[in-house]
Design a protein around this motif. Structure first.
Motif, PDB file in Angstrom:
ATOM      1  N   PHE A 250      23.535 -30.144  25.884  1.00  0.00           N
ATOM      2  CA  PHE A 250      23.317 -31.581  25.645  1.00  0.00           C
ATOM      3  C   PHE A 250      22.684 -31.819  24.275  1.00  0.00           C
ATOM      4  CE2 PHE A 250      19.441 -29.977  27.646  1.00  0.00           C
ATOM      5  CZ  PHE A 250      18.431 -30.535  26.863  1.00  0.00           C
ATOM      6  N   GLU A 251      22.779 -33.080  23.835  1.00  0.00           N
ATOM      7  CA  GLU A 251      22.035 -33.522  22.654  1.00  0.00           C
ATOM      8  C   GLU A 251      21.092 -34.624  23.094  1.00  0.00           C
ATOM      9  OE1 GLU A 251      23.713 -34.598  18.930  1.00  0.00           O
ATOM     10  OE2 GLU A 251      24.553 -32.594  18.589  1.00  0.00           O
ATOM     11  N   VAL A 252      19.957 -34.741  22.388  1.00  0.00           N
ATOM     12  CA  VAL A 252      18.977 -35.771  22.719  1.00  0.00           C
ATOM     13  C   VAL A 252      18.940 -36.832  21.625  1.00  0.00           C
ATOM     14  CG1 VAL A 252      16.562 -36.249  23.298  1.00  0.00           C
ATOM     15  CG2 VAL A 252      17.560 -34.025  23.861  1.00  0.00           C
ATOM     16  N   GLY A 253      19.066 -38.090  22.024  1.00  0.00           N
ATOM     17  CA  GLY A 253      18.889 -39.209  21.103  1.00  0.00           C
ATOM     18  C   GLY A 253      17.768 -40.087  21.621  1.00  0.00           C
ATOM     19  N   ILE A 254      17.055 -40.760  20.723  1.00  0.00           N
ATOM     20  CA  ILE A 254      16.002 -41.675  21.174  1.00  0.00           C
ATOM     21  C   ILE A 254      16.154 -42.999  20.430  1.00  0.00           C
ATOM     22  CG2 ILE A 254      14.294 -40.768  19.517  1.00  0.00           C
ATOM     23  CD1 ILE A 254      12.174 -41.300  21.767  1.00  0.00           C
ATOM     24  N   ALA A 255      15.913 -44.096  21.145  1.00  0.00           N
ATOM     25  CA  ALA A 255      16.042 -45.433  20.556  1.00  0.00           C
ATOM     26  C   ALA A 255      14.665 -46.064  20.439  1.00  0.00           C
ATOM     27  CB  ALA A 255      16.947 -46.304  21.423  1.00  0.00           C
ATOM     28  N   SER A 256      14.223 -46.285  19.201  1.00  0.00           N
ATOM     29  CA  SER A 256      12.914 -46.887  18.960  1.00  0.00           C
ATOM     30  C   SER A 256      12.828 -47.347  17.512  1.00  0.00           C
ATOM     31  CB  SER A 256      11.807 -45.864  19.215  1.00  0.00           C
ATOM     32  OG  SER A 256      10.594 -46.295  18.618  1.00  0.00           O
ATOM     33  N   GLY A 257      12.063 -48.413  17.296  1.00  0.00           N
ATOM     34  CA  GLY A 257      11.848 -48.881  15.935  1.00  0.00           C
ATOM     35  C   GLY A 257      11.253 -47.817  15.029  1.00  0.00           C
ATOM     36  N   TRP A 258      10.465 -46.917  15.611  1.00  0.00           N
ATOM     37  CA  TRP A 258       9.828 -45.866  14.804  1.00  0.00           C
ATOM     38  C   TRP A 258      10.843 -44.914  14.213  1.00  0.00           C
ATOM     39  CZ3 TRP A 258       5.333 -47.419  13.585  1.00  0.00           C
ATOM     40  CH2 TRP A 258       4.582 -48.170  14.483  1.00  0.00           C
ATOM     41  N   MET A 259      12.058 -44.905  14.747  1.00  0.00           N
ATOM     42  CA  MET A 259      13.073 -43.975  14.248  1.00  0.00           C
ATOM     43  C   MET A 259      13.598 -44.378  12.878  1.00  0.00           C
ATOM     44  SD  MET A 259      13.079 -41.606  16.328  1.00  0.00           S
ATOM     45  CE  MET A 259      11.487 -41.846  17.106  1.00  0.00           C
TER      46      MET A 259
END
Ligand SMILES: [Zn+2]
Ligand SMILES: [Zn+2]
Length: 343
Positions: A250-259
């Motif tokens: 798997f790959e991990v993605g994250i959704a956040s303004g800090w990104m």
């Protein structure tokens, strides 16, 4: 006497005898939204928007004393008029308007001015005194258009799917997760959810929220042969746990303004960061403040000092208010090692 006082338990209205988003136990709490740093346990009575009802009960207990209202509905307490207005932050989030003897205060809670298909858009409310958040109150924070970010997410998922990987997409279980579920292209593959996300989905559906696509909760009985190519939406705290091993590869993605910044992305050790925020960016904050017509601005969680100073230079009467709200760092689980529910 000011209509809203900044007390050790929270923002207090003396003539109406109520608090807004208090962080200590009080008798009557008006709650802007159900994120943990705004809606805390132990209040004798809660007032919130309809779409926050089931989530508040899920998080604080089924037996809490809670009244829910629609946007714009007026509740009177000792001659003080209280009403909730769309904040555009997450489903059911509200600004609180307080009026007494011709004086109007608006407490924004968390808000954003940009589009989000899961929320009622932010509404500027004219007032004399405006309490604003400042999570992203620096000029470096400017969000790309939402559809561009979702194109990036869909492209990432598609690529992973073609190569037989699972796309593990992380976002806070209330708000961000539903925004992701609603915004992705469900034609790419199956969509699975972590239990914390699915419980929130169930609560929102119970309150009549009908915009979510079909989702399947991951359980011990889930058919693992169905995982390759799928999207799994989970809270940030799931990332380091053994729970994720079942999705290999798997790959991990994250959704956040800090990104939008490099540092947080590296620290979290994720493959992809998507700068999708539920808070206003620099321009959004300034537009929202201007839209209220308020002269007196009080700045809470975020870059409070810098932002208040900037507002003063622009001719506002701005000051910093110390609160115990934690902002989006807590919402993505980065501000704390205890994980997302500890915020
Ligand atoms: Zn929030
Ligand atoms: Zn907050």
């Amino acid at each position: 006497m000011p209509l809203i006082e900044f007390r050790s338990k929270g923002l207090y209205c003396p003539p109406g005898d109520f608090y807004i988003d208090p962080w200590r136990k009080v008798d009557y709490a008006v709650v802007t939204h159900a994120h943990a740093d705004h809606a805390r346990w132990g209040m004798k009575h809660y007032l919130a928007h309809h779409l926050s009802g089931s989530v508040l009960r899920l998080r604080l207990g089924q037996d809490i004393s809670l009244q829910t209202v629609e946007y714009g509905e007026v509740i009177a307490r000792n001659g003080v008029k209280i009403s909730l207005h769309p904040a555009g932050h997450i489903i059911g989030s509200a600004q609180v308007r307080v009026e007494y003897r011709g004086e109007v205060w608006v407490i924004s809670g968390d808000y954003k001015t940009g589009p989000d298909d899961t929320t009622t858009p932010f509404e500027p409310i004219s007032c004399h005194h405006f309490i604003t958040e400042s999570t992203f109150g620096l000029p470096v924070y400017r969000w790309a258009p939402q559809n561009q970010i979702f194109e990036d997410i869909n492209r990432w998922w598609q690529q992973n799917a073609e190569e037989g990987r699972v796309s593990l997409l992380l976002g806070y279980s209330l708000g961000k997760a539903q925004r992701l579920l609603t915004g992705v292209n469900a034609d790419i593959g199956r969509i699975f959810t972590h239990g914390a996300v699915e419980n929130t989905n169930l609560a929102l559906r119970a309150d009549g929220f009908g915009k979510l696509p079909q989702t399947e909760q991951i359980t011990r009985d889930s058919d693992k042969s169905q995982f390759p190519g799928s999207l799994v939406v989970a809270p940030p705290s799931a990332a380091g746990s053994s729970w994720v091993k079942q999705f290999r590869p798997f790959e991990v993605g994250i959704a956040s303004g800090w990104m939008s910044l490099r540092g947080p992305r590296r620290r979290r050790n994720v493959d992809r960061g998507f700068a999708l925020s539920d808070h206003a960016d620099w321009i959004g904050l300034l537009e929202a403040i201007e839209g209220t017509g308020a002269e007196h601005i009080y700045v809470t969680h975020g870059y409070t000092d810098v932002f208040a100073q900037y507002l003063n230079e622009k001719g506002y009467n701005a000051s910093v208010v110390r609160t115990e709200y934690e902002g989006e760092l807590a919402e993505i689980g980065e501000g704390t090692v205890k994980g997302e529910e500890s915020a």
